[in-house]
Scaffold this motif. Sequence first.
Motif, mmCIF file in Angstrom:
data_model
loop_
_atom_site.group_PDB
_atom_site.id
_atom_site.type_symbol
_atom_site.label_atom_id
_atom_site.label_comp_id
_atom_site.label_asym_id
_atom_site.label_seq_id
_atom_site.Cartn_x
_atom_site.Cartn_y
_atom_site.Cartn_z
ATOM 1 N N UNK A 193 15.303 -12.819 5.616
ATOM 2 C CA UNK A 193 15.645 -14.144 6.258
ATOM 3 C C UNK A 193 17.028 -13.675 6.799
ATOM 4 N N UNK A 194 17.881 -12.908 6.440
ATOM 5 C CA UNK A 194 19.160 -12.375 7.115
ATOM 6 C C UNK A 194 18.664 -11.872 8.411
ATOM 7 N N UNK A 195 17.659 -10.978 8.290
ATOM 8 C CA UNK A 195 17.323 -10.311 9.363
ATOM 9 C C UNK A 195 16.788 -11.306 10.653
ATOM 10 N N UNK A 196 15.998 -12.144 10.192
ATOM 11 C CA UNK A 196 15.671 -13.245 11.248
ATOM 12 C C UNK A 196 16.755 -13.749 11.951
ATOM 13 N N UNK A 197 17.721 -14.250 10.976
ATOM 14 C CA UNK A 197 19.251 -14.997 11.427
ATOM 15 C C UNK A 197 19.714 -14.045 12.358
ATOM 16 N N UNK A 198 20.035 -12.604 11.986
ATOM 17 C CA UNK A 198 20.603 -11.803 12.917
ATOM 18 C C UNK A 198 20.015 -11.426 13.963
ATOM 19 N N UNK A 199 18.595 -11.349 14.052
ATOM 20 C CA UNK A 199 17.811 -11.221 15.340
ATOM 21 C C UNK A 199 18.056 -12.362 16.308
ATOM 22 N N UNK A 200 18.187 -13.599 15.865
ATOM 23 C CA UNK A 200 18.437 -14.752 16.654
ATOM 24 C C UNK A 200 19.636 -14.520 17.259
ATOM 25 N N UNK A 201 20.591 -14.188 16.425
ATOM 26 C CA UNK A 201 21.960 -14.073 16.837
ATOM 27 C C UNK A 201 22.212 -12.823 17.946
ATOM 28 N N UNK A 202 21.515 -11.926 17.546
ATOM 29 C CA UNK A 202 21.339 -10.594 18.360
ATOM 30 C C UNK A 202 20.823 -11.113 19.860
ATOM 31 N N UNK A 203 19.706 -11.804 19.884
ATOM 32 C CA UNK A 203 19.209 -12.252 21.041
ATOM 33 C C UNK A 203 20.150 -13.186 21.916
ATOM 34 N N UNK A 204 20.681 -13.956 21.155
ATOM 35 C CA UNK A 204 21.870 -14.968 21.963
ATOM 36 C C UNK A 204 22.943 -13.943 22.563
ATOM 37 N N UNK A 205 23.587 -13.030 21.806
ATOM 38 C CA UNK A 205 24.555 -12.206 22.188
ATOM 39 C C UNK A 205 24.025 -11.279 23.329
ATOM 40 N N UNK A 206 22.570 -10.815 23.229
ATOM 41 C CA UNK A 206 22.118 -9.978 24.367
ATOM 42 C C UNK A 206 22.148 -10.792 25.472
ATOM 43 N N UNK A 207 21.677 -12.050 25.507
ATOM 44 C CA UNK A 207 21.650 -13.036 26.856
ATOM 45 C C UNK A 207 23.016 -12.954 27.267
ATOM 46 N N UNK A 208 24.150 -13.264 26.244
ATOM 47 C CA UNK A 208 25.352 -13.260 27.003
ATOM 48 C C UNK A 208 25.859 -12.160 27.508
ATOM 49 N N UNK A 209 25.671 -10.994 26.839
ATOM 50 C CA UNK A 209 25.812 -9.545 27.637
ATOM 51 C C UNK A 209 25.016 -9.477 28.747
ATOM 52 N N UNK A 210 23.844 -9.856 28.892
ATOM 53 C CA UNK A 210 23.247 -9.575 30.264
ATOM 54 C C UNK A 210 23.782 -10.354 31.201
ATOM 55 N N UNK A 211 24.314 -11.512 30.943
ATOM 56 C CA UNK A 211 24.961 -12.592 32.077
ATOM 57 C C UNK A 211 26.169 -11.902 32.306
ATOM 58 N N UNK A 212 27.069 -11.291 31.318
ATOM 59 C CA UNK A 212 28.317 -10.668 31.699
ATOM 60 C C UNK A 212 27.960 -9.327 32.612
ATOM 61 N N UNK A 213 27.053 -8.768 32.131
ATOM 62 C CA UNK A 213 26.501 -7.314 32.902
ATOM 63 C C UNK A 213 26.251 -7.760 34.523
ATOM 64 N N UNK A 214 25.365 -8.884 34.728
ATOM 65 C CA UNK A 214 25.170 -9.310 36.243
ATOM 66 C C UNK A 214 26.488 -9.639 36.784
ATOM 67 N N UNK A 215 27.563 -10.247 35.932
ATOM 68 C CA UNK A 215 28.854 -10.657 36.607
ATOM 69 C C UNK A 215 29.498 -9.446 37.075
ATOM 70 N N UNK A 216 29.426 -8.461 36.318
ATOM 71 C CA UNK A 216 30.302 -7.075 36.348
ATOM 72 C C UNK A 216 29.744 -6.517 37.650
ATOM 73 N N UNK A 217 28.348 -6.594 37.719
ATOM 74 C CA UNK A 217 27.717 -5.943 38.684
ATOM 75 C C UNK A 217 27.977 -6.525 39.990
ATOM 76 N N UNK A 218 28.109 -8.016 40.067
ATOM 77 C CA UNK A 218 28.406 -8.501 41.233
ATOM 78 C C UNK A 218 29.911 -8.153 41.607
#
Length: 299
Positions: A193-218
């Motif tokens: 259960x903790x892993x599922x919660x952590x995975x969801x949080x990781x996905x959210x953070x990954x999306x956030x990091x992806x957006x930040x990476x795009x901004x940094x690339x720009x």
Amino acid sequence: MFERTRTGLREMPSNTAWLLSRALKPADALGGAAAGARDQGWKVTAAVVDAAPVGDSVDIRARRAHDAAERAREAEERAVEAARASKELADRAREVSEHGRARLKEVDLETSRQVKQRVAEAQKEAEELVRHERQDAEADAKERREEVEEEVEDEIAGAEADADASQRRAEELVEDAAQALAEARRLADDAAEAARSAAEEANRQAEQLQNEAKQRASDAEARVEAAEELRERAATTAKQTARELDREGTDGLDAYKKPELVELAASIGIEKRTDMTKDELVEAITQAARSRARQGARS
């Protein structure tokens, strides 16, 4: 007659040697040696008489013959005595030899008997010793077997006791393991259960990091464009500086102050400019500007 006398005189040493050799032979030749000695004695006497010089008196010749005969007789007696002594010694030697052979035979028989007797006694003693050693060894082996049997029985009893205790301990461990397994399953469910919660949080953070990476690339692309523009301006400035230098020479840079020269050196990419003197800055800027100008002319 003179020749015969000389022959007799020459033969005398060889006759004497013959007599001595006969005397030195084994004792069984004693009779022949004595007879030969007498014959030679008479021959020596006649030879001496014949050898007397011509013209001497009969008495002188007779006296000489008598003396020679006397010496021959003495020589004969000595030869006979030597022959007799030789025979005695030869007989003694034969007796000693026969006695020695008989003694050796007796010694061989005696030593052979003693050897057989000692061997028989040694064999008997060895058999007796082997019998005693076998009895002692069998007794020691029996005693050692009894000791080992007792030790084995004690070890078996101890091993059985250890086995019973181990079985009880194993049963307790099995029960503990069942409880631990149940707890592990519960913890595994919690972890899933903790892993599922952590995975969801990781996905959210990954999306956030992806957006930040795009901004940094720009932003990086913007900085690259700015740097390119700056490079072009620096090249333009370098060309202008080179043209000015061509028109004015290095005298125009001498009018600049050192901070202004450092800023100008930075605009055209001169390294270690802050460590240079004013003259060194003027020289470096001049060379760099001319080099940029030549490169621009070729391009």
